[in-house]
Each structure stands twice: as structure tokens, then as C-alpha cells.
Design a protein around this motif. Sequence first.
Motif, PDB file in Angstrom:
ATOM      1  N   GLN A 119       9.581  21.440 -30.190  1.00 17.57           N
ATOM      2  CA  GLN A 119      10.106  22.400 -29.823  1.00 17.57           C
ATOM      3  C   GLN A 119       9.476  23.322 -28.366  1.00 17.57           C
ATOM      4  O   GLN A 119       9.227  23.518 -27.904  1.00 17.57           O
ATOM      5  CB  GLN A 119      11.416  22.630 -29.860  1.00 17.57           C
ATOM      6  CG  GLN A 119      13.308  21.491 -30.753  1.00 17.57           C
ATOM      7  CD  GLN A 119      13.392  20.947 -29.194  1.00 17.57           C
ATOM      8  OE1 GLN A 119      14.035  22.644 -28.245  1.00 17.57           O
ATOM      9  NE2 GLN A 119      13.616  20.469 -28.570  1.00 17.57           N
ATOM     10  N   MET A 120       9.365  23.410 -30.090  1.00 16.96           N
ATOM     11  CA  MET A 120       7.490  23.987 -29.595  1.00 16.96           C
ATOM     12  C   MET A 120       6.060  24.069 -28.386  1.00 16.96           C
ATOM     13  O   MET A 120       6.165  24.875 -27.300  1.00 16.96           O
ATOM     14  CB  MET A 120       6.600  25.175 -31.065  1.00 16.96           C
ATOM     15  CG  MET A 120       7.444  25.703 -31.695  1.00 16.96           C
ATOM     16  SD  MET A 120       6.624  27.074 -32.526  1.00 16.96           S
ATOM     17  CE  MET A 120       5.845  25.753 -33.819  1.00 16.96           C
ATOM     18  N   VAL A 132      18.973  19.994 -42.493  1.00 17.70           N
ATOM     19  CA  VAL A 132      18.269  20.844 -43.961  1.00 17.70           C
ATOM     20  C   VAL A 132      19.652  21.215 -44.698  1.00 17.70           C
ATOM     21  O   VAL A 132      20.456  21.641 -44.829  1.00 17.70           O
ATOM     22  CB  VAL A 132      17.662  22.438 -43.757  1.00 17.70           C
ATOM     23  CG1 VAL A 132      16.086  21.844 -42.945  1.00 17.70           C
ATOM     24  CG2 VAL A 132      18.591  23.151 -42.851  1.00 17.70           C
ATOM     25  N   ASP A 189      14.189  30.781 -37.417  1.00 17.22           N
ATOM     26  CA  ASP A 189      14.315  30.280 -36.265  1.00 17.22           C
ATOM     27  C   ASP A 189      14.616  31.651 -34.799  1.00 17.22           C
ATOM     28  O   ASP A 189      14.629  33.050 -35.364  1.00 17.22           O
ATOM     29  CB  ASP A 189      15.950  29.350 -35.284  1.00 17.22           C
ATOM     30  CG  ASP A 189      15.711  28.580 -35.111  1.00 17.22           C
ATOM     31  OD1 ASP A 189      15.527  27.664 -35.181  1.00 17.22           O
ATOM     32  OD2 ASP A 189      15.626  29.343 -33.294  1.00 17.22           O
ATOM     33  N   LEU A 190      13.909  31.291 -33.472  1.00 15.78           N
ATOM     34  CA  LEU A 190      14.109  32.045 -32.497  1.00 15.78           C
ATOM     35  C   LEU A 190      15.452  32.454 -32.118  1.00 15.78           C
ATOM     36  O   LEU A 190      15.514  33.754 -31.770  1.00 15.78           O
ATOM     37  CB  LEU A 190      14.181  32.020 -30.749  1.00 15.78           C
ATOM     38  CG  LEU A 190      12.844  31.592 -30.773  1.00 15.78           C
ATOM     39  CD1 LEU A 190      12.361  30.408 -29.594  1.00 15.78           C
ATOM     40  CD2 LEU A 190      11.833  31.987 -30.591  1.00 15.78           C
ATOM     41  N   LEU A 235      22.379  23.187 -27.458  1.00 11.49           N
ATOM     42  CA  LEU A 235      21.543  22.016 -28.352  1.00 11.49           C
ATOM     43  C   LEU A 235      22.824  22.235 -29.332  1.00 11.49           C
ATOM     44  O   LEU A 235      23.648  21.049 -29.940  1.00 11.49           O
ATOM     45  CB  LEU A 235      20.303  22.869 -29.221  1.00 11.49           C
ATOM     46  CG  LEU A 235      19.995  21.899 -30.771  1.00 11.49           C
ATOM     47  CD1 LEU A 235      19.430  20.919 -30.761  1.00 11.49           C
ATOM     48  CD2 LEU A 235      19.228  22.971 -31.414  1.00 11.49           C
ATOM     49  N   ARG A 287      12.548  34.859 -35.567  1.00 14.50           N
ATOM     50  CA  ARG A 287      10.711  34.844 -34.531  1.00 14.50           C
ATOM     51  C   ARG A 287      10.943  34.114 -34.235  1.00 14.50           C
ATOM     52  O   ARG A 287      11.364  33.262 -34.515  1.00 14.50           O
ATOM     53  CB  ARG A 287      10.926  35.087 -36.886  1.00 14.50           C
ATOM     54  CG  ARG A 287       9.162  35.409 -36.727  1.00 14.50           C
ATOM     55  CD  ARG A 287       7.889  35.383 -37.649  1.00 14.50           C
ATOM     56  NE  ARG A 287       6.664  35.452 -37.689  1.00 14.50           N
ATOM     57  CZ  ARG A 287       6.368  36.758 -37.630  1.00 14.50           C
ATOM     58  NH1 ARG A 287       7.118  37.676 -38.715  1.00 14.50           N
ATOM     59  NH2 ARG A 287       5.117  36.918 -37.667  1.00 14.50           N
ATOM     60  N   ASP A 288      10.004  34.445 -33.595  1.00 12.08           N
ATOM     61  CA  ASP A 288       9.429  33.334 -32.136  1.00 12.08           C
ATOM     62  C   ASP A 288       7.658  32.619 -33.654  1.00 12.08           C
ATOM     63  O   ASP A 288       6.425  33.976 -34.139  1.00 12.08           O
ATOM     64  CB  ASP A 288       8.368  34.011 -31.210  1.00 12.08           C
ATOM     65  CG  ASP A 288       8.765  33.243 -30.344  1.00 12.08           C
ATOM     66  OD1 ASP A 288       7.419  32.061 -30.949  1.00 12.08           O
ATOM     67  OD2 ASP A 288       7.782  33.223 -29.192  1.00 12.08           O
ATOM     68  N   LEU A 289       7.820  31.309 -33.737  1.00 10.03           N
ATOM     69  CA  LEU A 289       6.273  30.770 -34.606  1.00 10.03           C
ATOM     70  C   LEU A 289       5.842  30.318 -34.274  1.00 10.03           C
ATOM     71  O   LEU A 289       5.413  30.280 -34.330  1.00 10.03           O
ATOM     72  CB  LEU A 289       7.651  30.025 -35.731  1.00 10.03           C
ATOM     73  CG  LEU A 289       8.813  30.698 -36.263  1.00 10.03           C
ATOM     74  CD1 LEU A 289       9.866  29.542 -37.014  1.00 10.03           C
ATOM     75  CD2 LEU A 289       8.176  31.177 -37.460  1.00 10.03           C
ATOM     76  N   GLY A 291      12.711  26.792 -38.045  1.00  8.16           N
ATOM     77  CA  GLY A 291      13.628  25.687 -36.974  1.00  8.16           C
ATOM     78  C   GLY A 291      14.427  25.988 -37.507  1.00  8.16           C
ATOM     79  O   GLY A 291      14.813  24.733 -37.137  1.00  8.16           O
ATOM     80  N   SER A 292      14.977  26.521 -39.353  1.00  4.79           N
ATOM     81  CA  SER A 292      15.746  26.203 -38.673  1.00  4.79           C
ATOM     82  C   SER A 292      17.328  25.501 -37.954  1.00  4.79           C
ATOM     83  O   SER A 292      18.299  25.009 -38.432  1.00  4.79           O
ATOM     84  CB  SER A 292      17.038  26.947 -39.942  1.00  4.79           C
ATOM     85  OG  SER A 292      16.693  28.320 -39.800  1.00  4.79           O
ATOM     86  N   GLY A 293      17.652  25.979 -36.724  1.00  9.72           N
ATOM     87  CA  GLY A 293      18.733  26.086 -35.634  1.00  9.72           C
ATOM     88  C   GLY A 293      19.407  25.857 -36.724  1.00  9.72           C
ATOM     89  O   GLY A 293      20.358  27.147 -36.934  1.00  9.72           O
ATOM     90  N   LEU A 342      10.987  20.933 -35.802  1.00 13.91           N
ATOM     91  CA  LEU A 342      10.123  22.514 -34.717  1.00 13.91           C
ATOM     92  C   LEU A 342      10.055  22.151 -33.883  1.00 13.91           C
ATOM     93  O   LEU A 342       9.804  23.092 -32.814  1.00 13.91           O
ATOM     94  CB  LEU A 342      10.590  23.493 -35.717  1.00 13.91           C
ATOM     95  CG  LEU A 342       9.351  24.850 -35.265  1.00 13.91           C
ATOM     96  CD1 LEU A 342       9.891  25.601 -34.061  1.00 13.91           C
ATOM     97  CD2 LEU A 342       8.038  25.687 -36.059  1.00 13.91           C
TER      98      LEU A 342
HETATM   99  C1  LIG Z   1      15.701  20.912 -32.600  1.00  9.04           C
HETATM  100  S1  LIG Z   1      16.083  21.906 -33.413  1.00  9.04           S
HETATM  101  C2  LIG Z   1      15.747  22.042 -34.809  1.00  9.04           C
HETATM  102  C3  LIG Z   1      17.321  21.741 -35.246  1.00  9.04           C
HETATM  103  C4  LIG Z   1      17.288  22.095 -37.246  1.00  9.04           C
HETATM  104  N1  LIG Z   1      16.822  22.451 -38.140  1.00  9.04           N
HETATM  105  C5  LIG Z   1      18.669  21.861 -37.793  1.00  9.04           C
HETATM  106  O1  LIG Z   1      19.003  21.574 -39.112  1.00  9.04           O
HETATM  107  O2  LIG Z   1      19.877  22.323 -36.784  1.00  9.04           O
HETATM  108  C6  LIG Z   1      14.748  23.168 -32.906  1.00  9.04           C
HETATM  109  C7  LIG Z   1      14.742  24.385 -33.406  1.00  9.04           C
HETATM  110  O3  LIG Z   1      13.366  25.208 -32.858  1.00  9.04           O
HETATM  111  C8  LIG Z   1      14.069  26.253 -32.470  1.00  9.04           C
HETATM  112  N2  LIG Z   1      12.600  26.738 -31.892  1.00  9.04           N
HETATM  113  C9  LIG Z   1      11.940  26.021 -30.192  1.00  9.04           C
HETATM  114  N3  LIG Z   1      11.013  27.062 -30.464  1.00  9.04           N
HETATM  115  C10 LIG Z   1      11.272  28.166 -31.311  1.00  9.04           C
HETATM  116  C11 LIG Z   1       9.591  28.926 -31.850  1.00  9.04           C
HETATM  117  N4  LIG Z   1       8.490  29.775 -30.854  1.00  9.04           N
HETATM  118  N5  LIG Z   1       9.623  29.841 -32.715  1.00  9.04           N
HETATM  119  C12 LIG Z   1      11.123  29.414 -34.078  1.00  9.04           C
HETATM  120  N6  LIG Z   1      12.031  28.828 -33.780  1.00  9.04           N
HETATM  121  C13 LIG Z   1      11.694  27.949 -32.641  1.00  9.04           C
HETATM  122  C14 LIG Z   1      15.113  26.422 -31.483  1.00  9.04           C
HETATM  123  O4  LIG Z   1      15.471  27.627 -31.514  1.00  9.04           O
HETATM  124  C15 LIG Z   1      15.907  24.896 -32.415  1.00  9.04           C
HETATM  125  O5  LIG Z   1      17.118  26.170 -33.427  1.00  9.04           O
END
Ligand SMILES: C[S@@+](CC[C@H](N)C(=O)[O-])C[C@H]1O[C@@H](n2cnc3c(N)ncnc32)[C@H](O)[C@@H]1O
Length: 234
Positions: free
Chosen positions: A149-150, A83, A99-100, A37, A123-125, A76-78, A146
Motif C-alpha cells: 500500500q505504501m 492482527v 496507521d494513517l 477498504l 502517522r505516515d510510516l 498498518g493496523s488499519g 502495509l
Molecule cells: C491492506 S490495509 C492493512 C489492513 C490491516 N492490517 C488490517 O488488519 O485490517 C493497508 C493499511 O496501510 C495503511 N497505510 C497505507 N500507507 C500508509 C502510510 N504511508 N503510513 C501509514 N499507514 C499506511 C492504510 O491506511 C491501511 O490501513
Amino acid sequence: MAAYIVRRMILEALHFTAALAVSSRRKPREIAGSVGLWSRARRCAKAWAPHEENCQAFVEEKVGQLIERRHVAVLGSGLLRDVPLEFLAKSFQTVTLYDLVHLPSARMKVRGGRRANVRLVERDLSGGLEFLKTDDAPDLVISACLLSQMALHARNPASTVRRHLADLLGGPWVPCLITDTGYEVRNVKGEVIGTGDLLGGEPPPPAFRAWDWTVAPFGEAARETETVHRVIAV
Ligand SMILES: C[S@@+](CC[C@H](N)C(=O)[O-])C[C@H]1O[C@@H](n2cnc3c(N)ncnc32)[C@H](O)[C@@H]1O
């Protein structure tokens, strides 16, 4: 071109190794996904910029409606592109980023800004948001691109989406949902040659704002097509 690809692969490998060293979850597949990503975001920075501006403006609008500004949680702060971190850190006593994976580049954005009130939690959300419903529940919970993606990685995408929406929209906080809901694949003539849903068939809630996000401009996934996601903000 070959030199560019080799340089990109070296950068990705370095970022992966550094991320694995500092991650509390230490899951190579998750880290590889985040590094992918990060790499895509750098390549597509120009195409993604309008989407990122829309996300940040919507978050700022939400914050403007709040009376209490003690604690904000970002799910999902990634890469911290969607944000407005600095704005949140100035507006709230505490900012918690979930975020993961928190890649070194995201950790540096937090630490580099000397933002002592920002916490990073890996954390897994997908297991729901019950853990946020404490006496110290956040005033604002932002789900930042987020949900799709989940859903993509879930065994049962529809139930993952239903649960996240119910938890987020029904919690003791002001919710802020930003998510892509579906996509179109377009050819160079602008004709739609494919479409898809990103929420496991679940209907999205009514949106306050909506926009298009060119996730893969021409040349990214394929030379002759672009992929455009529909995004809603609730
Ligand atoms: C499209 S990105 C979001 C981008 C982020 N909001 C940014 O400002 O860059 C999706 C994010 O969701 C996270 N993600 C996906 N599945 C997840 C889960 N089960 N628990 C926590 N985070 C998760 C990914 O690691 C990724 O960072």
C-alpha cells in the motif's frame, strides 16, 4: 440492487464524516481510502477470511518465539482484521497501533474491548521507522499488509520498499513482515490473463510462509475475472 448501492453509499458517507471528526491528521483522501477498504472488506469478508486467519496465525507464531513481551508495534493496523488484537493485548504490556487513519470502527474494537494497554497513533510510516528506535523500542514490530500500500502511493516505490525492509528487518526488535508481493488476474476457467508486481520491482525477502489472497473475487472488480494476490510472511 439500487437500494443496496444507496445504503452502501450512505454507510460510507457516515463513516467518512465520523472518521474526519476524530482524525488527528484530517486528510480527506486518506480517510476516503480507509473507508473504501472498510467497505470492500465487508463485501469480500468470505473471500478474505482465509488470508486473515493465516495472518493472525503467523503473528501468534511469532509472539510464541519471543522472550521479552513488553511492547509490540503494529504498522498498518488499519481495520484490525489481520492482527489478533485481543491476543496481542493479553500478551504484551503495551500495544501501539500505527496507521494513517484509525476509522471509528477500529477505534470501537479497541475501546469496546476496554483494552487500556492499546494506543492508537495516526502517522505516515513512509518516512521510515527511525522514530521507533528509542530506549523503549518495541520487542516486536509487525508490518501488517502495509508495504504494498505504501509502494502504491509512493513517488519512488522501489526506494520506499527498500527503506521499509531495511528499517524493519534491521531494527533492535523481532520483525514480523506480512505483505502481498504480486498479483494474478484469472478468468472463470482459472487461466491467468494478467500479472503484476506490488513491490516496485524490489525482490521480497525469503519467506517462512506464503499463501494466496483473493482480494477481488468474481463480481467485485469485474464479473468475469478475479484478482489473487501472493502474500509472504517473514
Ligand atoms: C491492506 S490495509 C492493512 C489492513 C490491516 N492490517 C488490517 O488488519 O485490517 C493497508 C493499511 O496501510 C495503511 N497505510 C497505507 N500507507 C500508509 C502510510 N504511508 N503510513 C501509514 N499507514 C499506511 C492504510 O491506511 C491501511 O490501513
